[in-house]
Structures are given as C-alpha cells and as structure tokens.
Design an enzyme around this catalytic site. Structure first.
Site, PDB file in Angstrom:
ATOM      1  N   GLY A  79      15.376 -41.021  19.960  1.00 26.39           N
ATOM      2  CA  GLY A  79      14.551 -42.220  20.164  1.00 26.39           C
ATOM      3  C   GLY A  79      14.213 -42.936  18.882  1.00 26.39           C
ATOM      4  O   GLY A  79      14.941 -42.836  17.893  1.00 26.39           O
ATOM      5  N   LEU A 110      19.753 -41.864  26.746  1.00 27.15           N
ATOM      6  CA  LEU A 110      19.483 -42.292  25.363  1.00 27.15           C
ATOM      7  C   LEU A 110      19.734 -41.166  24.354  1.00 27.15           C
ATOM      8  O   LEU A 110      19.112 -40.111  24.429  1.00 27.15           O
ATOM      9  CB  LEU A 110      18.025 -42.767  25.245  1.00 27.15           C
ATOM     10  CG  LEU A 110      17.616 -43.231  23.848  1.00 27.15           C
ATOM     11  CD1 LEU A 110      18.357 -44.480  23.431  1.00 27.15           C
ATOM     12  CD2 LEU A 110      16.108 -43.425  23.765  1.00 27.15           C
ATOM     13  N   ASP A 111      20.623 -41.410  23.407  1.00 27.76           N
ATOM     14  CA  ASP A 111      20.918 -40.470  22.317  1.00 27.76           C
ATOM     15  C   ASP A 111      21.429 -39.124  22.815  1.00 27.76           C
ATOM     16  O   ASP A 111      21.329 -38.116  22.111  1.00 27.76           O
ATOM     17  CB  ASP A 111      19.681 -40.267  21.422  1.00 27.76           C
ATOM     18  CG  ASP A 111      19.229 -41.561  20.767  1.00 27.76           C
ATOM     19  OD1 ASP A 111      20.063 -42.456  20.581  1.00 27.76           O
ATOM     20  OD2 ASP A 111      18.034 -41.676  20.450  1.00 27.76           O
ATOM     21  N   GLU A 112      21.963 -39.117  24.054  1.00 26.16           N
ATOM     22  CA  GLU A 112      22.425 -37.857  24.636  1.00 26.16           C
ATOM     23  C   GLU A 112      23.946 -37.842  24.836  1.00 26.16           C
ATOM     24  O   GLU A 112      24.482 -36.905  25.408  1.00 26.16           O
ATOM     25  CB  GLU A 112      21.749 -37.619  25.997  1.00 26.16           C
ATOM     26  CG  GLU A 112      20.243 -37.436  25.952  1.00 26.16           C
ATOM     27  CD  GLU A 112      19.825 -36.022  25.573  1.00 26.16           C
ATOM     28  OE1 GLU A 112      20.696 -35.212  25.198  1.00 26.16           O
ATOM     29  OE2 GLU A 112      18.616 -35.734  25.656  1.00 26.16           O
TER      30      GLU A 112
END
Lengths: 291, 291, 291, 291
Positions: free
Chosen positions: C208, C234-236
């Site tokens: 994040g 998100l960011d995964e």
C-alpha cells in the site's frame, strides 16, 4: 595479552539527553580530566532541532578499576546539568549470557563458535533447552546445560525454572537461539531490552508462524531473518539487525529453510555481539546501532 | 530551503596530529565556545600507541560567514599546541569540479544525474572531452563543454590547454570519468590528491590496460572497479572505493564490460561524493573514509 | 552487425505441460529436424512427482523468417501429444512497450538508458505521463510523449485514452515506472501479465501507500523494492524481482527515498528486461524466471 | 527417506564435444529410450561458431543400479558419433573426500557442519593434519584423523604417507582446508582437477604468501577468498568460486583475517559442494560451473 586483559582498562559511557550546545565538549573535558583517552566516539541526534542526543564513548584509562567509582561519583553533577540518562560499562566486567534453544542447533553453534574465537565479549552462563540434542556439544565446552521440557500447558512452571537459573547465574542477556516457545508477558516484562530473538523472516513481512512456508507461497525472490529485542507485541520489538539472501523458483520450502539457517545464524550473532559491546540503544521502538 | 541554503551555516574541520590525551576535549571546547554545534564527528587513530590521530567534525554555526575568519584566527594557537595539520571547509563554498571524458559516457552521465538530484555538493565547472559525443548532453544542462582532441604525441599541448581551463575556472577537483589518456607526471604533480580516477578492475588485480579481457582470460567469478587518487605510479594511488559484481562462465568480454559499466558508475559516483564532502583523508598511500 | 540483426534468426519456444517422460527428447528432436540449433535451455518441474513441466528453449535457425510458419504448423501435433500450452517468440519481432510515468523520472530514465545501450529488446512505443516533466527527455530520443492529466475522479476517461493509445501503437507491455495512479479492475483485466509495476518496498512488507515512511517508523535495517505483474489484488501480483539495500538509524525518510530510488530503478529494469526476453513465466501467483 | 536413498536412482551425464546440430536431441532421446527422466539440464557453448559444447544432465531412472552398465555400453556409439568426452556419475556412489588441515580449523569445521547437515554428497574418508588441534572434533564424528607432521625438509616423506592414505581409502577429492604446506609437482600431477584449495585473497590479487598483510598495506576496500583447483602454477589454477566482504580503514590485519575466515569458509564449502555434485567442468584454465 589475552582478550580479557586487553579490555581491563576499557570503559564505555552511553548518554542520552535533550540535544543542545556543549554536550560533546563537556563530556570530552570530563573524560580528559579523569585521565581517559577516547578510543571511539559515535553520536546521533534524532532531530537537529529539539531532538534527543545520543552518544557512545569508548575510552581507555589507566587503573580504571581503582578510579571508576570516583569517576562515576563525579559524573553525577554533569549528568544533572544536561538532564542525561547515562550508563557506564567496563571491559573488565563481561556480561553473562543465557542461551535458550530448542531442537535446531545452528544459531547456538554459531554463537559458541564466535565465543570460542574470542569474538563475543561475554561469559556464557548456561544453555537451557527444551530438547536434549545440544547437551553434548554444550557440556564439552564446559558450559552448564539445563534440560527444561516445555509446552504451552506448563509455561509458567518452565519460566519459573528459567527465572531461577537467570537469577542464580546473575544473567545479563537472554538469547533465544531459535527457541520455539512463546514467552509469557510476565517473563518478557522482567527483562526489558535484555531478550534477543531471531525471527526467520525479513520483518515486518511474515510476522508469526511458518514464515518460510508463507515466503514460498508468496513467491518472494529474497528471504531474510531479523534479530530484535522481545516485547509483548509478537515480532514487533525493536529491530537490531536484518539480512537477506536471494532465492528463486527452484527453491522449495526445504531449500528456503536451509538458506535461511545461514542467514539466521549470522544475523543473530551480529546482534548479540553489538549488544554485548553496548553498541545498541533502544529509542522508542527502534534501535540506534553504533557500529 | 534549497540545498545550498541548507549548508549555508555548515562548516567542517579536518584535523591530523600526533595522538595524545585531550585532543577531542580541546576541539569540542573550541567549537562550543565559538557557538558551533557538532552535527557529526568521526575519528580514527592509526595506532593506539603513538599513532596519528584524525578527526572530521561537521558543525552548524549561526552567522558562520561573519564568524569564520575570527574562528580560523583563534584556531591557530590550539593547532600549534597539538602540532595539528588542519583544514576548515564551508558548505557555502561549493567545490568546483572538472570532468574529463573520452567516448564512453556512462560515468559522466551518472555524475550529472547525481548532480542534478542535488546529491553532489559541487559546481561542475566544465567537461572536457577528447571526443565530441558528450557535448549535447553536457551543454543541455548549461555546463560548458570543451573539445580537446588528444593523443600521446600532443600530450603536453593538451595538458596546457587543460591546465589553462582548470586555472580559469578555479577548479578544485578533476574527475577522470573513463578518460582514456595517460597524464604526464608534471600534470599529476600539480594536483596532488585532487585527481580522481575510475579503474575498471578490482585493484590490485589487473593493473594496466584491458582489464576485462584479462579478467575473462583468468576466469574470475567476480569483476570489480576501483576509484582512486591519481599518482605517478600507474593504478597504485590511494584507493577511495571499490565494488564488485558476480559473473560466470557464460559472460564473454562484452558482457563483462557491460556489467562493469554499472559497477564503474556507482563506484566513481560514491568516491566523488565523499571527496566533495571532505570525507576522504589521504594517509600515506591509503585513505581514511569517514562515511 | 547491430543488435537487431543479431537476433534476426533467433527464436524462443516456451512450453508448459504435465510432467512426464520424453518431453525434452521430443522438443529437441523437433527443433533439430527443423534445422534449429539450441542456444540456451532452461527447465523446471513444479513437483518431481506429477507436477507441471516448464521449459524455455532459445534457438538459432537459418532463414527463420521463411521457416517459422511451417515450424509452427508442424508443432501442433507434438503439442497435442503432450497437452502443451506453448508460445513461439522471435527475435526479429521486438515487443512494443508503453511506459506510464508520474513526476519522479528515475525509473523512466533507467529504462531509457538501458534501451539506448541496446540492452532492452524492445521498441518504446510511447511514454504517457500525468505530469509534463519527462516530455523533453523523452521527445529528445524520438519517442512520442502523451500528457494525460489524471486523478481519481476522471479515472475512466484517462484509461480510455490510454487504451486507445495502447491499441493504436499495438503495445505488448505496459510498464508502470512509478506511475502513482490506481488502475481500474477493468483496465487491469484487459492486460493480464502484461502490466509490470515497481513497488517501493520489499513485498509483502509495507503493502500500500507510503512504504518508506512506514519502513522508517518500523526501524527496519534494510529497505527494498519489488517488481511484479499487476493484478486486481493491490501489491499482490506475481513477483518478478526484488532487491534491497542496507540502511541505518541515521537515515531519515528522505534518505530512504533516495536510497530506494536506486533500488527501484535496477529492480524494474531487470524485470522488464527478463519479460522482454520471454524469461518470465507466470504460474499461479508466482513466477518462474529463467535467467 | 534419507539423503542417500533419495539419490539412489539419480544419475548424471557430463558431456564435452565439438558444437554442432543435434547433440541435445540425440542425448535426450538416448535418456528417454533408457527410461531416464531428465531432472536438470545445463548447457554451454564456448563459442556459438565452432566452439566446444558442454552439457550436464541430471536424471532419475528406476532401477538404475541394474540398468547402468547396459546404459553405459549403449552410450559408446552415440559418443563416437559426436566425438564426445563424457562421464557418468551416480548418486548411489558417493565420492570419498580427504581433508588436509593445519592449525586453523574454520574451513574444516564448515565442511564438517555442511556434511553433518547432509548438504555435502560425500563420505569423508579421513582428515590429515600437520597439527593435532582438530583431532578431537574429527574423531568425535567418527572420522579417522591422521597426524602427519610436515615441513619443507620432509615434504617427500609426508606426501608418501598422504598418498598411501589416499590409496588406502580410495579417495576421489582432496580438499586443502587452509593446509599451509606447499605440495610437490609430483603430488599435484597425480591428482589433476582433484585437489581443491582455498586461497585467502581475491585472486589474481595477492598471489602467494601473506595476502591479508598485503591487502592491508595496499588499502583495499574489499577483501576476498578464492577456491581453485591446484595446479603447479602457484595460485593460478582454474577458479571455482570467489567472494568478498567490505572492509575499511579501521580494520587492521587481525580484523581482515577474522573477516576473511568467514569468506574462506563459505567459498570453500560452495566449491566443494559443486565439485561433489559434478557441477564443475574444467576447460583450459577456467571452469564452467553449472549451478
């Protein structure tokens, strides 16, 4: 001259106070007037404007054993002038270390190795294990080994035994060398900034259990280890040291564990070494490490 | 507040003297009494018994521009007492840098990049090239570019032109950013510890020409780069910084050169940055780098 | 021979299928019989027993442009025999890349640098920015720059413009070079495993916003960057590459950001390079990277 | 399943031949037809045009112990077709290692540690020392220790004793784990590419004696270690692995030695591991390492 003699006249002064003019001048004048020669000096200000000032001074002083009580007495008024928290430490007084271990011996072995080479300025008071595996190795070095079986149902009883040993041996530092048991809040609170743990991940990634399995599942390209002081927030204590190694898609969980062991052992050894040399200062939930 | 203003009241004091008691005390008292606040302090003793003592003090002092000549005048007697060699430097007086370059631009580009980001505390006085390639890039940044064709037959004439420019621009530091010409002894002697070179090997391995070819032929598993002050012993000057990268049997000479370029650019950039911040002290044929 | 000619007869074959005996034999026989010489071969099995087999073969083949459609036609039956998913790629067909950027140019600059040096096997179709800063640099290289102001209220409209450009230029890869806007699920789903992002932390730590601030507050001793394919978590998304640098207590947030920039630029450049050379295979939420 | 069983059906095939079309195809067809499943494949061509081709194939094959002599017999004609030099190796036949040591035990200890953890695919036949220090440690692991005092005047006699032991134990690999004696040309020639040494510098820097002292005097910023096969050119044999650590001006010779020990132990351990897994091929005076 053996390692201990080398440090016979060695002292350290650690100071924390509100930043302001004249601190270094006052401290260095004090040491000079007491016949101490500054060997190493490291300072840090948390904020150039109105922050907290930290300094670590390492010095040599002839006949330090005779002079130190006078030196400490004289220091009180200087400390008051600058509102200092401070601590003197002496090379002639080696810290006493207890090491807690479970089955996996790699971190314990690295510490014993460094200690044998004279690189850890400590006496190892005892090793306590909730498994017997390490007994032979430990006792062969003349270090007492205490077998204290542990599980979560007998936690309090286990910790009473551990605390008794800590008191008996007058222990200064407790190293959790892959000791796989949770400590109670009561135990942790008794030894603030004195319990050093090695966590097998690059914190704050993979807090908690089974970090290598989770690293494998996430597909990370680097794995790490973190040494930190133990607090009652799981894996959230002040970080002393971290390191990593590169891995790739071919590395399964067993490979990550193997690679991880070599990271863990060097990260913990560095953290313990710095702690023993009074190089680590806790400030809030962070550390200042004066290497 | 821009970068230059930030350093307007910043001073540095570099001292070298025979080791002995009371030096730190005297220096910190001096700065305190002149209203200077020590921001950073780094010291080193070449030998605890009878060695040479080095210290770098970085300080902030209100109205430093007004106070500095008095401060320097007052310092003379202290310096005499301790037999000090010393130097004051001021954040308000940025060093002037000349960069010499040949065809390959990667080291020049890295320096310009760092300079644009405000990370090199310098004014780039000019870039001189024995090829024209870099002119466009350099002039687009408002930096003068001087094209000085060079070869070994006109060496003296080339260096006269270079020296004239160095004098005209009042240059403090000369950076050889992969400048592939040999300098004459006369030129080198005019600028002691002021010419910084990048050599494309991990010195003292592969001194001299064609280091990547020789690294390839030897089958090394790591290649490196070295930044050093230029002396009249080829590739033997005091080393400021070195770094390496891993290579393997698949890397042919062209690959080594490519990997090497990224090592060269970061090694040279670090060395230049440290020099500009007065962090490098030459002692014999070695350097003390106070990071 | 320039870079493009060098790859004129170069082909790549990527295969994924259930593991079993005879796959390598069948593939190498196929290539041999079609006159192709294997230059590089990398394979991986997710599980020695009953897993998925992956292989990347790079080959040279005279007159590949003439032969390739026949080769592809012939391959169908072999692929059916082993239940293969596969893909041919050709050195003569450079992928087209679009780069999205905001204000901070360091990742864009690194990519342009690598591209200029001939190290990225791609044509840069265009750069799109929601700020104008990079226009001069980009256009000076003959690359179109499209200024598309963006904020969360006009996200759909912005993405329509971006999609139009992607279609117009026939783009294969979208690189988010510190593009600070969130993409809609609709946009992300249109380009699976084709959008490469650089996240400024060592994921999964600091998922994040504001990772450097959070790294500073946690007191970590290393900071990192992660390049990954963008998914709607998100960011995964699948991680392609990560790297780290050491920091210490003296590094404030601004220092972490500066150090971080150099990590970000090299991590993103590596990930993009590997993607362009068809070295990255997504498997579940992980990547296999055949370096 | 213990480590040895895991490799019971594991084979390796190493091949070197003139490069040309069809080699991979022929090899993989051969293995497939003999029921072998390729687990890992690594190849290298010294020169794409007219070079030498190298491949290492690792495979699993049911009942390999029964099939291997037939497999080897069948391979002869294929090898002739391509003018191959080749070698089969089997996981069920662990190599036998002799370790030579002097006073400093760190490299020996690292090898024993790795061996105990199951990470070195070898039987340690014996340890020979020209000092007695390591006896206790070695014998406690059930490994024979032979004390063979050595000096340059009795070199021949010492080597006769060593050769006798090597023959008696049927040793495949001789590891010089900081064995501080020079070997005679006669001894070295008896064991080509079978003697692995660790040199305490980043070769070719500091060839010969006292490398740490010389590194200190030169003022290098990195120190290293190199593992190589022993030839009769001192410190000039084919390099298997190298690594380095950063040092600075504060590190005196004793510090360099201490830091160096940790480099030496990991560099030697890696080189030995790769050799034991048949990952190292000597080509001229260089190595190909298929990791």
């Amino acid at each position: 001259m053996n390692g201990q003699d080398r440090y016979a006249n060695r002292g350290r002064l650690l100071v924390k106070c509100p930043d302001g003019p004249g601190i270094v001048s006052a401290l260095s004048k004090f040491l000079f007037e007491h016949g101490a020669n500054i060997i190493e000096s490291s300072q840090y200000t948390s904020d150039p404007a109105g922050g907290t000032f930290f300094i670590r001074l390492e010095f040599d002083c002839d006949d330090l054993a005779q002079k130190r009580s006078q030196m400490e007495a004289d220091f009180v008024s200087l400390a008051n002038d600058f509102d200092m928290e401070y601590r003197f430490a002496y090379g002639s007084e080696r810290k006493k270390t207890a090491i807690f271990v479970s089955k996996e011996p790699h971190c314990l072995l690295e510490l014993l190795w460094e200690w044998q080479s004279g690189d850890l300025q400590t006496d190892i008071a005892f090793v306590a294990g909730n498994h017997e595996e390490a007994r032979g190795m430990v006792e062969s070095l003349g270090i007492p080994f205490h077998y204290i079986p542990a599980n979560k149902d007998i936690r309090q009883q286990v910790e009473e035994e551990q605390s008794r040993l800590i008191e008996q041996y007058d222990v200064d530092v407790i190293v959790l060398a892959r000791y796989m048991q949770i400590l109670t809040p009561e135990f942790v609170e008794k030894y603030p900034n004195k319990i050093i743990n090695i966590h097998h991940s690059f914190l704050p990634a993979f807090i908690g259990a089974r970090p290598y399995e989770r690293a494998y599942n996430r597909g990370v390209k680097l794995i790490g280890a973190t040494s930190h002081y133990v607090t009652n927030d799981l894996d959230e204590g002040p970080i002393i040291e971290q390191d990593i190694e590169r891995v790739d898609h071919r590395d399964h969980v067993a490979d990550l564990k193997k690679i991880g062991r070599s990271i863990e052992r060097r990260v913990l050894a560095r953290a313990v070494k710095w702690h023993l040399e009074d190089r680590v200062i806790v400030h809030g939930n962070k550390t200042i490490v004066f290497q």
